[in-house]
Design an enzyme around this catalytic site. Sequence first.
Site, PDB file in Angstrom:
ATOM      1  CG  ASP A 209      32.196  26.377 -27.127  1.00 14.31           C
ATOM      2  OD1 ASP A 209      31.190  27.057 -26.913  1.00 14.31           O
ATOM      3  OD2 ASP A 209      33.132  26.266 -26.314  1.00 14.31           O
ATOM      4  CD  GLU A 251      38.671  14.709 -47.167  1.00 12.03           C
ATOM      5  OE1 GLU A 251      38.212  13.587 -46.835  1.00 12.03           O
ATOM      6  OE2 GLU A 251      39.784  15.125 -46.809  1.00 12.03           O
TER       7      GLU A 251
END
Length: 534
Positions: A209, A251
């Site tokens: 956001d 990851e």
Amino acid sequence: MAAVPASRTDDWWRDAVIYQVYPRSFADGDGDGTGDLAGVRANLPYLAELGVDAVWFTPWYLSPLVDGGYDVADYRAIDPAFGTIDDAEKLISEAADFGIKVIVDIVPNHVSHQHAWFRAALSAGPGSPERELFHFRPGRGAHGELPPNDWPSQFSGATWTRVPDGEWYLHLFTPEQPDLNWAHPEVRREHEEVLRFWFERGVAGVRIDSAALLAKDPELPDFTEGVDPHPYVDQDELHDIYRSWRAIADEYDAVFVGEVWLPDAERFARYLRPDELHTAFNFAFLSCPWDADRLRRTIDDTLAEHAPVNAPATWVLCNHDVTRTVTRYGRADTGFDFATKAFGTPSDLALGTRRARAAALLTLALPGSVYLYQGEELGLPEADVPRDRIQDPMHFRSGGTDPGRDGCRVPLPWVADAPHFGFGSRGEPWLPGPADWARYAVDRQSAAPDSMLTLYRTALRLRRTGAGFGDGPMTWLPSREGVLAFARGHGLRCVVNLSGRSVELLAYEELILTSGPLDEQGRLPNDTAVWLRA
């Protein structure tokens, strides 16, 4: 259980259709009048049948809900109105069983005034380490009675609030949303841990956001319109933050989509470099009027912005902040601008619906990914929420002149003949639905071959299984004025008529789908779109 289709690409996010869920208004599982995660879990078959690849949830975290959940009090807790962490984990797992990925919303610019950090900062007083996590400053003027600077708010109203000990704190949104100090390492560390917290629970991505607002000029200088660099928008320090985030996402094989409102194409593209965000929202397309020349220019500009960094474009017609497409396209001004929102703006909903159907086929044929806001597949118009039921702070901070965003946040109608149209079983919905919304209900539209829901289900199925859709090149085709015509791979063609009159179709072997019927001569009527196979 729905079969999980094979993806066209290992990078699923490059051509995904992502459905935005506003949890308070999607489905009410416990009947208390507020949508919740139980309601979403119960309706996963609906989302699977619709044919979406992923679901993006606006904030479901613990929150006072001053700004619809974008005032987060605890990122590691689900608000009790929506459920529990256990409910969220079950939802993520069950969605995966349907082949649907989950994207969560992170609000890094600010937290709630009820967040533990801000409560501690208020108690600790001036000069304390706790206040260094935010932007506390002494005021200007002889007695500190004036705010530290003149920065404009993202909503109407002031951006600084004075606390009893005399200091002021910064909030680009409401006073209940104090801005974090991203120059502080603890702020960065905490958000990196929050990312890991949700990635460990199986979320496939994060929507960021207000992604261009986090970093501020440390001097907090006054704002001067048109003078660069802006003191709190698009600061260069942001890119180091997002590079560190990208390393974490990699990851877990997770993705980011940034809410980045920037007019400068080159600056915008920097956020999409290979080691930063995967995608960013395309607000130019969302706010573009229903005009062939403007749409073509916006599409060209969007693709040109993304090409240097090989990022896929995103396409969206509506979200939880803007006027619903059907209503907007039925107005004299079919664009969108927060500054021009007003009560009582007339709209021809039949015209808006016809255009929204055509826009759906246009959007789904463009290269890249698509975001679909809940209710868009039902053709919902903007609701006229009674003034005494409005909850959006944009309305109140405007002094009551801005109608706010609640009109696009009204609960979905599921069952035409049920109380509250099937949204919950007992409690009055948190926002009232218009009395005539039975015609938009899911059960009624599911049985209608010409409904908006049927159109979206058909289009998404064809987009997922047909050749030529999704990521990849596109080429404009010769067409008359007011007509958009372009080619994708494998002979796929999309034609959208905005010319004001019926037009002859391109030569084709197969008519795949139309947003509305062709005329008696087999021509494409005005405000209608078609998919063809040449």
